[in-house]
Design a protein around this motif. Structure first.
Motif, PDB file in Angstrom:
ATOM      1  N   PRO A 190      41.202  43.822  43.032  1.00  0.00           N
ATOM      2  CA  PRO A 190      40.378  43.108  42.045  1.00  0.00           C
ATOM      3  C   PRO A 190      40.467  43.733  40.648  1.00  0.00           C
ATOM      4  O   PRO A 190      40.454  44.959  40.508  1.00  0.00           O
ATOM      5  CB  PRO A 190      38.979  43.217  42.633  1.00  0.00           C
ATOM      6  N   LEU A 191      40.595  42.883  39.633  1.00  0.00           N
ATOM      7  CA  LEU A 191      40.816  43.344  38.260  1.00  0.00           C
ATOM      8  C   LEU A 191      39.572  43.119  37.409  1.00  0.00           C
ATOM      9  O   LEU A 191      38.896  42.099  37.539  1.00  0.00           O
ATOM     10  CB  LEU A 191      41.974  42.573  37.632  1.00  0.00           C
ATOM     11  N   ASP A 192      39.303  44.070  36.516  1.00  0.00           N
ATOM     12  CA  ASP A 192      38.186  43.917  35.574  1.00  0.00           C
ATOM     13  C   ASP A 192      38.665  43.077  34.387  1.00  0.00           C
ATOM     14  O   ASP A 192      39.229  43.591  33.424  1.00  0.00           O
ATOM     15  CB  ASP A 192      37.700  45.282  35.099  1.00  0.00           C
ATOM     16  N   VAL A 203      45.314  34.992  31.988  1.00  0.00           N
ATOM     17  CA  VAL A 203      46.093  35.617  33.068  1.00  0.00           C
ATOM     18  C   VAL A 203      46.698  34.503  33.917  1.00  0.00           C
ATOM     19  O   VAL A 203      45.980  33.591  34.335  1.00  0.00           O
ATOM     20  CB  VAL A 203      45.189  36.493  33.952  1.00  0.00           C
ATOM     21  N   TRP A 205      49.173  33.294  37.156  1.00  0.00           N
ATOM     22  CA  TRP A 205      49.928  33.543  38.372  1.00  0.00           C
ATOM     23  C   TRP A 205      51.195  32.719  38.382  1.00  0.00           C
ATOM     24  O   TRP A 205      51.195  31.562  37.961  1.00  0.00           O
ATOM     25  CB  TRP A 205      49.122  33.131  39.602  1.00  0.00           C
ATOM     26  N   ALA A 207      53.640  31.836  41.558  1.00  0.00           N
ATOM     27  CA  ALA A 207      54.080  31.955  42.953  1.00  0.00           C
ATOM     28  C   ALA A 207      55.074  30.830  43.166  1.00  0.00           C
ATOM     29  O   ALA A 207      54.727  29.654  43.074  1.00  0.00           O
ATOM     30  CB  ALA A 207      52.900  31.839  43.906  1.00  0.00           C
TER      31      ALA A 207
ATOM     32  N   PRO B 190      34.605  42.789  38.602  1.00  0.00           N
ATOM     33  CA  PRO B 190      36.040  42.602  38.881  1.00  0.00           C
ATOM     34  C   PRO B 190      36.276  41.485  39.903  1.00  0.00           C
ATOM     35  O   PRO B 190      35.556  41.362  40.887  1.00  0.00           O
ATOM     36  CB  PRO B 190      36.450  43.971  39.439  1.00  0.00           C
ATOM     37  N   LEU B 191      37.280  40.653  39.637  1.00  0.00           N
ATOM     38  CA  LEU B 191      37.558  39.466  40.454  1.00  0.00           C
ATOM     39  C   LEU B 191      38.839  39.652  41.271  1.00  0.00           C
ATOM     40  O   LEU B 191      39.818  40.214  40.779  1.00  0.00           O
ATOM     41  CB  LEU B 191      37.741  38.241  39.551  1.00  0.00           C
ATOM     42  N   ASP B 192      38.807  39.130  42.500  1.00  0.00           N
ATOM     43  CA  ASP B 192      40.002  39.165  43.342  1.00  0.00           C
ATOM     44  C   ASP B 192      40.890  37.982  42.980  1.00  0.00           C
ATOM     45  O   ASP B 192      40.725  36.876  43.482  1.00  0.00           O
ATOM     46  CB  ASP B 192      39.612  39.110  44.821  1.00  0.00           C
ATOM     47  N   LEU B 193      41.844  38.239  42.094  1.00  0.00           N
ATOM     48  CA  LEU B 193      42.721  37.165  41.609  1.00  0.00           C
ATOM     49  C   LEU B 193      43.694  36.685  42.682  1.00  0.00           C
ATOM     50  O   LEU B 193      44.291  35.614  42.551  1.00  0.00           O
ATOM     51  CB  LEU B 193      43.500  37.625  40.379  1.00  0.00           C
ATOM     52  N   ARG B 194      43.848  37.478  43.743  1.00  0.00           N
ATOM     53  CA  ARG B 194      44.783  37.064  44.805  1.00  0.00           C
ATOM     54  C   ARG B 194      44.359  35.755  45.456  1.00  0.00           C
ATOM     55  O   ARG B 194      45.180  35.054  46.035  1.00  0.00           O
ATOM     56  CB  ARG B 194      44.886  38.177  45.863  1.00  0.00           C
ATOM     57  N   LYS B 197      46.425  33.054  43.852  1.00  0.00           N
ATOM     58  CA  LYS B 197      47.846  33.337  43.634  1.00  0.00           C
ATOM     59  C   LYS B 197      48.759  32.201  44.089  1.00  0.00           C
ATOM     60  O   LYS B 197      49.620  31.750  43.333  1.00  0.00           O
ATOM     61  CB  LYS B 197      48.234  34.624  44.355  1.00  0.00           C
ATOM     62  N   PHE B 198      48.578  31.729  45.321  1.00  0.00           N
ATOM     63  CA  PHE B 198      49.545  30.762  45.851  1.00  0.00           C
ATOM     64  C   PHE B 198      49.349  29.346  45.326  1.00  0.00           C
ATOM     65  O   PHE B 198      50.031  28.419  45.736  1.00  0.00           O
ATOM     66  CB  PHE B 198      49.611  30.830  47.383  1.00  0.00           C
ATOM     67  N   VAL B 201      47.510  29.436  39.711  1.00  0.00           N
ATOM     68  CA  VAL B 201      46.412  29.076  38.804  1.00  0.00           C
ATOM     69  C   VAL B 201      46.318  30.119  37.685  1.00  0.00           C
ATOM     70  O   VAL B 201      46.737  31.261  37.858  1.00  0.00           O
ATOM     71  CB  VAL B 201      45.091  28.991  39.618  1.00  0.00           C
ATOM     72  N   SER B 202      45.795  29.725  36.528  1.00  0.00           N
ATOM     73  CA  SER B 202      45.590  30.697  35.439  1.00  0.00           C
ATOM     74  C   SER B 202      44.107  30.818  35.091  1.00  0.00           C
ATOM     75  O   SER B 202      43.331  29.901  35.339  1.00  0.00           O
ATOM     76  CB  SER B 202      46.401  30.307  34.199  1.00  0.00           C
ATOM     77  N   VAL B 203      43.747  31.980  34.538  1.00  0.00           N
ATOM     78  CA  VAL B 203      42.357  32.266  34.156  1.00  0.00           C
ATOM     79  C   VAL B 203      42.323  32.530  32.652  1.00  0.00           C
ATOM     80  O   VAL B 203      43.112  33.344  32.150  1.00  0.00           O
ATOM     81  CB  VAL B 203      41.827  33.507  34.906  1.00  0.00           C
TER      82      VAL B 203
END
Lengths: 253, 253
Positions: A190-192, A203, A205, A207, B190-194, B197-198, B201-203
């Motif tokens: 997890p990222l801050d 940010v 992704w 895939a 902190p967010l789990d961006l995983r 992933k598949f 998606v973007s944030v």
């Protein structure tokens, strides 16, 4: 190997319009169909391209996953401009793998963006320069002071990270330009995200299996990208990431 | 209040071209100059707009931060198309505050996107419908089953979250369309961006102070946005988020 493949079309379904039996093709496939270790595979034409004639089947099979990942990240996710962005800088973090090999070459050949690669070993530094990076920094040390030492460097508006450790994340948050874009392909903890809030950074992704897995409306872009890669490989504008061949697979491996 | 302000131009510097003394203006200002509790303020013309004539100074001062945040998120970060996107859905998560008030109205008035707002109290549900949301869901329950119950709903390609709790993050990851965009303006852990992933998606962060704080090359977009908001407010196409006036400030508050 795995899902990446190249081979010869044996038969086509009634709705296929892009290929005929006998065509030499390459593709990265999709996770919910057979992988490339099978002798015969069923693959959707929309994610299949014409194999580069100049390459062996083995070398061609090293291209789809790395090439599609690099292309989709640079042009679809990070929105690098074809033939543009001379006033901006792309940082390729972790520069010596198969995906960076393709990404640096594509960015150098198709856009005018300034390119920083990163590497820590001598051998990797040479490889990253060989792919076409204008600068190579050492990702085992803090990046901000190294970036500051590059006189006249345009703003780092895009970062492509293949290796997002907590310290890499802090480095990226520090050096990314306001309203910049950071692309990820690995599996970070997890990222801050608050570290990049006041720069309105995004940010992204990438895939490579997203389009075929979800059968998106733009799925056939993978066909187009593979054909463009094929053309660049045949004209010598791009080199495949294949480093070594291990010979024919057999059941005793 | 704070940094949001409206008032009358008393004097201009030698390089100012957009305003003259006597003009009625409004702006959100910037964190490294005086705030709006000061009697006189110095503000850059590139982040200043003409005050809507139809509104009181108090009502006009409720617009800049909320209006700029909503506009920049929708059109600059989430890349909503003006007059388009009828085949897509925007989810506004946490629908009853000042920013959602402006975002839902702007999306409804300027684009053709389908809009879902969220609210949990009766009063908020009415407010969100009043702003122009086509659907209102309850964010205190799981969103995916509620979304699934909306027959014929186009894919949720964009989410604008004002309240990113861990469970909201899981909800968003589940319902966002492949290659979709999620926008944040709050301060999540902190967010789990995983989780996204598949879907590639973007944030996207939107922080309204980014352009003036970093003096970006496109800083004067805030001048343009404020003038467009002003025009929409004067023609009645947009209502300000002001809910109540508390009278004149004094030192005893």
């Amino acid at each position: 190997m795995g899902y990446d493949a190249s081979g010869v079309v044996e038969a086509t379904g009634p709705e296929v319009t892009l290929f005929r039996p006998g065509d030499h093709v390459f593709y990265a496939g999709v996770l919910d169909r057979q992988g490339a270790n099978a002798e015969f595979q069923l693959v959707d034409e929309r994610i299949t391209g014409i194999k580069p004639a100049a390459l062996s089947f083995e070398a061609a099979a090293s291209v789809p996953l790395t090439g599609l990942t690099a292309w989709e990240m640079l042009f679809d996710r990070l929105q690098l401009s074809v033939n543009g962005d001379a006033d901006q800088t792309l940082l390729m973090l972790g520069g010596a793998g198969g995906v960076p090999c393709m990404a640096i070459q594509l960015a150098r050949t198709l856009s005018r963006v300034n390119i920083i690669g990163t590497a820590s070993r001598q051998e990797s530094v040479r490889a990253v320069r060989g792919f076409g990076a204008h600068y190579v920094l050492d990702h085992s040390c803090a990046l901000a002071p190294q970036v500051a030492s590059l006189a006249g460097l345009p703003p780092i508006t895009r970062i492509f990270s293949t290796y997002t450790t907590p310290s890499a994340w802090e480095n990226m948050a520090e050096i990314i330009a306001p309203q910049g874009r950071i692309g990820l392909i690995d599996d970070p903890e997890p990222l801050d995200l608050r570290l990049i809030k006041f720069k309105s950074v995004s940010v992204h992704w990438e895939a490579m299996f997203t389009r075929p897995m979800h059968a998106t409306a733009d799925m056939s872009k993978q066909h187009d990208i593979l054909n463009k890669l094929s053309c660049m490989l045949d004209s010598g504008k791009l080199k495949p990431p294949l480093l070594a061949e291990y010979g024919r697979l057999n059941g005793l491996c």
